[in-house]
Scaffold this motif. Structure first.
Motif, PDB file in Angstrom:
ATOM      1  N   THR A   1      23.417  29.423-103.892  1.00 54.67           N
ATOM      2  CA  THR A   1      22.722  30.178-104.940  1.00 54.67           C
ATOM      3  C   THR A   1      23.759  30.777-105.895  1.00 54.67           C
ATOM      4  N   ALA A   2      23.320  31.025-107.113  1.00 56.83           N
ATOM      5  CA  ALA A   2      24.183  31.685-108.095  1.00 56.83           C
ATOM      6  C   ALA A   2      23.463  32.934-108.585  1.00 56.83           C
ATOM      7  N   LYS A   3      24.249  33.913-108.983  1.00 62.92           N
ATOM      8  CA  LYS A   3      23.638  35.176-109.414  1.00 62.92           C
ATOM      9  C   LYS A   3      22.787  35.000-110.664  1.00 62.92           C
ATOM     10  N   HIS A   4      23.238  34.109-111.579  1.00 68.62           N
ATOM     11  CA  HIS A   4      22.585  34.047-112.884  1.00 68.62           C
ATOM     12  C   HIS A   4      21.834  32.757-113.172  1.00 68.62           C
TER      13      HIS A   4
ATOM     14  N   GLN B   1      15.036  30.010 -90.677  1.00 67.99           N
ATOM     15  CA  GLN B   1      16.408  29.534 -90.937  1.00 67.99           C
ATOM     16  C   GLN B   1      16.680  29.417 -92.433  1.00 67.99           C
ATOM     17  N   VAL B   2      15.704  28.909 -93.159  1.00 71.13           N
ATOM     18  CA  VAL B   2      15.869  28.770 -94.617  1.00 71.13           C
ATOM     19  C   VAL B   2      16.036  30.154 -95.241  1.00 71.13           C
ATOM     20  N   LYS B   3      15.217  31.092 -94.792  1.00 69.93           N
ATOM     21  CA  LYS B   3      15.273  32.451 -95.335  1.00 69.93           C
ATOM     22  C   LYS B   3      16.642  33.090 -95.072  1.00 69.93           C
ATOM     23  N   GLN B   4      17.111  32.929 -93.825  1.00 67.55           N
ATOM     24  CA  GLN B   4      18.401  33.524 -93.434  1.00 67.55           C
ATOM     25  C   GLN B   4      19.559  32.890 -94.205  1.00 67.55           C
ATOM     26  N   LEU B   5      19.477  31.582 -94.358  1.00 70.64           N
ATOM     27  CA  LEU B   5      20.563  30.865 -95.038  1.00 70.64           C
ATOM     28  C   LEU B   5      20.617  31.256 -96.523  1.00 70.64           C
ATOM     29  N   LEU B   6      19.463  31.331 -97.143  1.00 73.59           N
ATOM     30  CA  LEU B   6      19.428  31.737 -98.549  1.00 73.59           C
ATOM     31  C   LEU B   6      19.909  33.183 -98.699  1.00 73.59           C
ATOM     32  N   ALA B   7      19.476  34.043 -97.798  1.00 77.33           N
ATOM     33  CA  ALA B   7      19.890  35.457 -97.861  1.00 77.33           C
ATOM     34  C   ALA B   7      21.416  35.539 -97.722  1.00 77.33           C
ATOM     35  N   ALA B   8      21.982  34.756 -96.803  1.00 75.19           N
ATOM     36  CA  ALA B   8      23.445  34.773 -96.605  1.00 75.19           C
ATOM     37  C   ALA B   8      24.163  34.278 -97.857  1.00 75.19           C
ATOM     38  N   SER B   9      23.591  33.281 -98.535  1.00 79.04           N
ATOM     39  CA  SER B   9      24.248  32.777 -99.752  1.00 79.04           C
ATOM     40  C   SER B   9      24.204  33.835-100.853  1.00 79.04           C
ATOM     41  N   HIS B  10      23.130  34.599-100.916  1.00 86.69           N
ATOM     42  CA  HIS B  10      23.056  35.694-101.901  1.00 86.69           C
ATOM     43  C   HIS B  10      24.080  36.790-101.559  1.00 86.69           C
ATOM     44  N   GLU B  11      24.241  37.065-100.270  1.00 86.94           N
ATOM     45  CA  GLU B  11      25.266  38.052 -99.873  1.00 86.94           C
ATOM     46  C   GLU B  11      26.651  37.561-100.282  1.00 86.94           C
ATOM     47  N   ALA B  12      26.864  36.250-100.110  1.00 85.21           N
ATOM     48  CA  ALA B  12      28.216  35.689-100.321  1.00 85.21           C
ATOM     49  C   ALA B  12      28.701  35.909-101.742  1.00 85.21           C
ATOM     50  N   TYR B  13      27.822  35.744-102.741  1.00 86.57           N
ATOM     51  CA  TYR B  13      28.340  35.846-104.120  1.00 86.57           C
ATOM     52  C   TYR B  13      28.661  37.274-104.542  1.00 86.57           C
ATOM     53  N   GLN B  14      28.318  38.243-103.701  1.00 86.79           N
ATOM     54  CA  GLN B  14      28.747  39.621-104.004  1.00 86.79           C
ATOM     55  C   GLN B  14      30.275  39.699-104.019  1.00 86.79           C
ATOM     56  N   TYR B  15      30.924  38.776-103.292  1.00 85.59           N
ATOM     57  CA  TYR B  15      32.384  38.804-103.169  1.00 85.59           C
ATOM     58  C   TYR B  15      33.078  37.796-104.078  1.00 85.59           C
ATOM     59  N   SER B  16      32.316  37.092-104.904  1.00 83.16           N
ATOM     60  CA  SER B  16      32.925  36.102-105.794  1.00 83.16           C
ATOM     61  C   SER B  16      34.015  36.754-106.640  1.00 83.16           C
ATOM     62  N   TYR B  17      35.106  36.018-106.821  1.00 79.99           N
ATOM     63  CA  TYR B  17      36.189  36.481-107.693  1.00 79.99           C
ATOM     64  C   TYR B  17      36.125  35.617-108.949  1.00 79.99           C
ATOM     65  N   VAL B  18      35.434  36.124-109.977  1.00 84.68           N
ATOM     66  CA  VAL B  18      35.112  35.284-111.137  1.00 84.68           C
ATOM     67  C   VAL B  18      35.421  35.994-112.465  1.00 84.68           C
ATOM     68  N   PRO B  19      36.675  36.483-112.646  1.00 82.53           N
ATOM     69  CA  PRO B  19      36.981  37.211-113.876  1.00 82.53           C
ATOM     70  C   PRO B  19      36.924  36.332-115.122  1.00 82.53           C
ATOM     71  N   TYR B  20      36.968  35.008-114.977  1.00 85.25           N
ATOM     72  CA  TYR B  20      37.020  34.108-116.137  1.00 85.25           C
ATOM     73  C   TYR B  20      35.647  33.583-116.509  1.00 85.25           C
ATOM     74  N   SER B  21      34.886  33.096-115.530  1.00 80.13           N
ATOM     75  CA  SER B  21      33.552  32.562-115.845  1.00 80.13           C
ATOM     76  C   SER B  21      32.467  33.633-115.756  1.00 80.13           C
ATOM     77  N   ARG B  22      32.687  34.642-114.981  1.00 82.03           N
ATOM     78  CA  ARG B  22      31.642  35.643-114.671  1.00 82.03           C
ATOM     79  C   ARG B  22      30.373  34.956-114.158  1.00 82.03           C
ATOM     80  N   PHE B  23      30.593  33.925-113.337  1.00 81.76           N
ATOM     81  CA  PHE B  23      29.474  33.141-112.805  1.00 81.76           C
ATOM     82  C   PHE B  23      29.582  33.113-111.274  1.00 81.76           C
ATOM     83  N   PRO B  24      29.051  34.145-110.611  1.00 83.82           N
ATOM     84  CA  PRO B  24      29.184  34.209-109.150  1.00 83.82           C
ATOM     85  C   PRO B  24      28.270  33.206-108.450  1.00 83.82           C
ATOM     86  N   VAL B  25      28.845  32.491-107.491  1.00 81.87           N
ATOM     87  CA  VAL B  25      28.103  31.514-106.683  1.00 81.87           C
ATOM     88  C   VAL B  25      28.356  31.835-105.210  1.00 81.87           C
ATOM     89  N   GLY B  26      27.305  31.695-104.410  1.00 77.76           N
ATOM     90  CA  GLY B  26      27.448  31.898-102.967  1.00 77.76           C
ATOM     91  C   GLY B  26      26.952  30.679-102.219  1.00 77.76           C
TER      92      GLY B  26
END
Ligand code: THU
Length: 150
Positions: free
Chosen positions: A89-92, A10-35
Protein backbone atom coordinates in the motif's frame (compact mmCIF):
# COMPACT_ATOMS: atom_id res chain seq x y z
CA UNK A 1 -8.77 -10.80 -9.90
CA UNK A 2 -10.23 -11.76 -6.56
CA UNK A 3 -9.47 -15.44 -5.96
CA UNK A 4 -7.57 -15.68 -2.69
CA UNK A 5 -6.07 -18.46 -0.60
CA UNK A 6 -6.00 -16.16 2.41
CA UNK A 7 -8.63 -15.77 5.10
CA UNK A 8 -10.39 -12.45 5.47
CA UNK A 9 -8.48 -11.98 8.75
CA UNK A 10 -5.10 -12.65 7.10
CA UNK A 11 -5.84 -10.12 4.37
CA UNK A 12 -6.88 -7.55 6.97
CA UNK A 13 -3.74 -8.13 9.06
CA UNK A 14 -1.44 -8.02 6.06
CA UNK A 15 -2.93 -4.79 4.75
CA UNK A 16 -2.82 -3.23 8.22
CA UNK A 17 0.87 -4.20 8.53
CA UNK A 18 1.64 -2.63 5.14
CA UNK A 19 -0.02 0.61 6.28
CA UNK A 20 2.07 0.54 9.46
CA UNK A 21 5.22 -0.04 7.39
CA UNK A 22 5.03 3.18 5.38
CA UNK A 23 5.04 5.24 8.58
CA UNK A 24 8.79 4.55 8.54
CA UNK A 25 9.41 5.27 4.85
CA UNK A 26 12.46 7.44 4.24
CA UNK A 27 11.25 9.47 1.26
CA UNK A 28 12.69 13.03 1.38
CA UNK A 29 12.88 13.17 -2.45
CA UNK A 30 9.63 11.63 -3.71
CA UNK A 31 7.50 12.14 -0.60
CA UNK A 32 5.76 8.95 -1.70
CA UNK A 33 5.65 6.51 1.23
CA UNK A 34 5.06 2.85 0.36
CA UNK A 35 4.65 -0.08 2.74
CA UNK A 36 4.88 -3.81 2.13
CA UNK A 37 4.07 -6.73 4.40
CA UNK A 38 4.98 -10.30 3.61
CA UNK A 39 3.32 -13.37 5.12
CA UNK A 40 5.59 -16.39 5.58
CA UNK A 41 4.35 -19.91 5.08
CA UNK A 42 3.73 -21.83 8.32
CA UNK A 43 6.94 -23.12 9.98
CA UNK A 44 7.37 -26.56 11.63
CA UNK A 45 5.26 -25.34 14.56
CA UNK A 46 2.59 -24.03 12.24
CA UNK A 47 3.53 -20.41 13.01
CA UNK A 48 3.52 -17.72 10.36
CA UNK A 49 5.21 -14.34 10.53
CA UNK A 50 4.47 -11.00 8.96
CA UNK A 51 7.58 -9.07 7.94
CA UNK A 52 7.31 -5.41 6.98
CA UNK A 53 9.28 -3.13 4.70
CA UNK A 54 9.19 0.54 3.67
CA UNK A 55 10.84 2.37 0.80
CA UNK A 56 14.21 3.98 1.52
CA UNK A 57 15.57 6.73 -0.73
CA UNK A 58 19.03 8.22 -1.12
CA UNK A 59 20.62 11.52 -2.16
CA UNK A 60 22.05 9.45 -5.01
CA UNK A 61 18.52 9.00 -6.41
CA UNK A 62 19.12 5.75 -8.27
CA UNK A 63 19.87 3.96 -5.01
CA UNK A 64 16.27 4.18 -3.77
CA UNK A 65 14.94 0.78 -2.76
CA UNK A 66 11.26 -0.12 -2.89
CA UNK A 67 9.26 -1.31 0.10
CA UNK A 68 8.72 -4.74 -1.47
CA UNK A 69 12.44 -5.44 -1.79
CA UNK A 70 13.11 -4.21 1.74
CA UNK A 71 10.47 -6.63 3.08
CA UNK A 72 11.86 -9.58 1.10
CA UNK A 73 15.45 -8.71 2.01
CA UNK A 74 14.57 -8.52 5.69
CA UNK A 75 12.68 -11.82 5.55
CA UNK A 76 15.36 -13.76 3.66
CA UNK A 77 18.11 -12.44 5.91
CA UNK A 78 16.12 -13.76 8.91
CA UNK A 79 15.99 -17.25 7.37
CA UNK A 80 12.62 -17.15 5.56
CA UNK A 81 12.32 -18.32 1.96
CA UNK A 82 8.74 -19.50 1.68
CA UNK A 83 6.10 -16.86 1.35
CA UNK A 84 2.33 -17.07 0.97
CA UNK A 85 1.47 -13.46 0.28
CA UNK A 86 2.53 -9.84 0.23
CA UNK A 87 0.41 -6.70 0.66
CA UNK A 88 1.52 -3.38 -0.77
CA UNK A 89 0.00 0.00 0.00
CA UNK A 90 1.04 3.61 -0.48
CA UNK A 91 0.03 6.57 1.63
CA UNK A 92 -1.17 8.66 -1.31
CA UNK A 93 -2.12 6.21 -4.08
CA UNK A 94 -4.37 3.17 -4.25
CA UNK A 95 -3.84 0.68 -5.65
CA UNK A 96 -0.04 0.99 -5.69
CA UNK A 97 1.25 -1.63 -8.13
CA UNK A 98 4.78 -3.03 -7.92
CA UNK A 99 7.52 -1.88 -10.27
CA UNK A 100 9.04 -4.40 -12.67
CA UNK A 101 12.16 -4.85 -10.58
CA UNK A 102 10.08 -5.82 -7.55
CA UNK A 103 7.95 -8.24 -9.60
CA UNK A 104 11.15 -10.06 -10.56
CA UNK A 105 12.49 -9.92 -7.00
CA UNK A 106 9.30 -11.41 -5.54
CA UNK A 107 8.95 -13.97 -8.35
CA UNK A 108 12.35 -15.43 -7.38
CA UNK A 109 10.61 -17.05 -4.39
CA UNK A 110 7.78 -18.70 -6.32
CA UNK A 111 5.02 -18.14 -8.86
CA UNK A 112 2.21 -18.71 -6.36
CA UNK A 113 2.85 -15.85 -3.95
CA UNK A 114 -0.35 -13.86 -3.65
CA UNK A 115 -0.03 -10.10 -4.08
CA UNK A 116 -2.64 -8.00 -2.34
CA UNK A 117 -3.51 -4.41 -3.25
CA UNK A 118 -6.17 -2.11 -1.92
CA UNK A 119 -8.57 0.05 -3.93
CA UNK A 120 -9.47 3.55 -2.72
CA UNK A 121 -12.85 2.24 -1.49
CA UNK A 122 -11.11 -0.40 0.65
CA UNK A 123 -11.95 -3.30 -1.65
CA UNK A 124 -9.08 -5.69 -2.24
CA UNK A 125 -7.29 -6.92 -5.38
CA UNK A 126 -5.51 -10.29 -5.39
CA UNK A 127 -3.04 -11.52 -8.01
CA UNK A 128 -0.56 -14.38 -8.20
CA UNK A 129 2.94 -13.05 -8.81
CA UNK A 130 3.23 -15.56 -11.67
CA UNK A 131 0.26 -13.90 -13.38
CA UNK A 132 1.75 -10.43 -12.90
CA UNK A 133 5.07 -11.50 -14.44
CA UNK A 134 4.23 -14.46 -16.69
CA UNK A 135 7.51 -14.62 -18.62
CA UNK A 136 10.00 -14.30 -15.78
CA UNK A 137 13.60 -15.37 -15.88
CA UNK A 138 13.88 -17.90 -13.04
CA UNK A 139 16.14 -20.56 -11.57
CA UNK A 140 14.57 -23.00 -14.06
CA UNK A 141 16.49 -21.10 -16.73
CA UNK A 142 19.68 -21.89 -14.84
CA UNK A 143 19.29 -25.66 -14.33
CA UNK A 144 22.85 -26.17 -13.14
CA UNK A 145 22.20 -23.80 -10.22
CA UNK A 146 18.58 -24.70 -9.40
CA UNK A 147 19.33 -27.19 -6.62
CA UNK A 148 21.82 -24.91 -4.91
CA UNK A 149 19.40 -21.94 -4.93
CA UNK A 150 16.84 -24.08 -3.04
N1 THU B 1 8.06 2.56 -4.68
C1 THU B 1 7.94 1.47 -3.86
O1 THU B 1 8.51 1.43 -2.76
N2 THU B 1 7.17 0.44 -4.29
C2 THU B 1 6.39 0.47 -5.40
O2 THU B 1 5.67 -0.48 -5.64
C3 THU B 1 6.43 1.64 -6.29
C4 THU B 1 7.47 2.65 -6.00
C5 THU B 1 8.83 3.70 -4.19
C6 THU B 1 10.16 3.96 -4.85
C7 THU B 1 10.34 5.45 -4.54
O3 THU B 1 10.87 5.58 -3.22
C8 THU B 1 8.93 6.01 -4.52
O4 THU B 1 8.08 4.87 -4.37
C9 THU B 1 8.54 6.78 -5.76
O5 THU B 1 8.84 6.07 -6.90
Amino acid sequence: MSISNLSHEQVKQLLAASHEAYQYSYVPYSRFPVGAAILTEPDAQGQRQIIKGCNIENASFGLAICAERVAITKAVSEGHRKFSAMAITAKHTAPCFCCGTCLQFIREFGAEIEIVFENPDGSVLHYKIGDMLPYAFTKDDLPEFAEEAG
